[in-house]
Design an enzyme around this catalytic site. Structure first.
Site, PDB file in Angstrom:
ATOM      1  N   ARG A   8       0.868  -1.053  -0.002  1.00 17.32           N
ATOM      2  CA  ARG A   8       0.209  -0.105   0.099  1.00 17.32           C
ATOM      3  C   ARG A   8       0.870   1.397  -0.096  1.00 17.32           C
ATOM      4  NH1 ARG A   8      -3.700  -1.321   5.149  1.00 17.32           N
ATOM      5  NH2 ARG A   8      -1.660  -2.204   5.835  1.00 17.32           N
ATOM      6  N   ASP A 119      -5.082  -3.640   3.255  1.00 17.61           N
ATOM      7  CA  ASP A 119      -4.213  -4.360   2.945  1.00 17.61           C
ATOM      8  C   ASP A 119      -4.392  -5.485   1.606  1.00 17.61           C
ATOM      9  OD1 ASP A 119      -1.517  -5.837   2.515  1.00 17.61           O
ATOM     10  OD2 ASP A 119      -1.210  -5.971   4.451  1.00 17.61           O
TER      11      ASP A 119
END
EC number: 3.1.3.2
Length: 122
Positions: A8, A119
């Site tokens: 990310r 995530d």
């Protein structure tokens, strides 16, 4: 900032860097990404993250690193992906003298207010 700094946050860093560069504002911004953990220090972003960036014409040479005390003293903003990272960062910032960074969720800047950036690793 994310847990391992291979999905990310390197994507967010690369996208933001491209936006700033495209607007010719790169001399006004210092952009980086880091992890709250040391799990992946020195590793390149996950292959799926790199593929996603390439599919959008964005390159990165990022290597994972762990956030440092100096980051809290240097950066104006430290943006993170979820509540767990937010808690960890605020706890770490309390141990840093002269912390100047404002610690927030990156999603708080999303016009659609999707606060949490899940995530994608799994």
């Amino acid at each position: 900032v994310s847990i391992g700094n291979i999905c990310r946050s390197p994507i967010a860093e690369a996208v933001f860097r491209k936006l700033v560069t495209d607007e010719k504002l790169d001399s006004k911004w210092m952009t980086d990404s880091a992890a709250v953990s040391d799990w992946n220090v020195g590793r390149s972003p996950d292959a799926r993250a790199l593929s996603c960036l390439r599919n959008h014409g964005i390159e990165t040479a990022h290597k994972a690193r762990q956030i440092t005390k100096e980051d809290f003293q240097t950066f104006d903003y430290i943006l993170c992906m979820d509540e767990s990272n937010l808690r960890d960062l605020k706890r770490k910032s309390n141990q840093v003298k002269d912390c100047k960074a404002k610690i927030e969720l990156l999603g708080s800047y999303d016009p659609q207010k999707q606060l949490i950036i899940e995530d994608p690793y799994y």
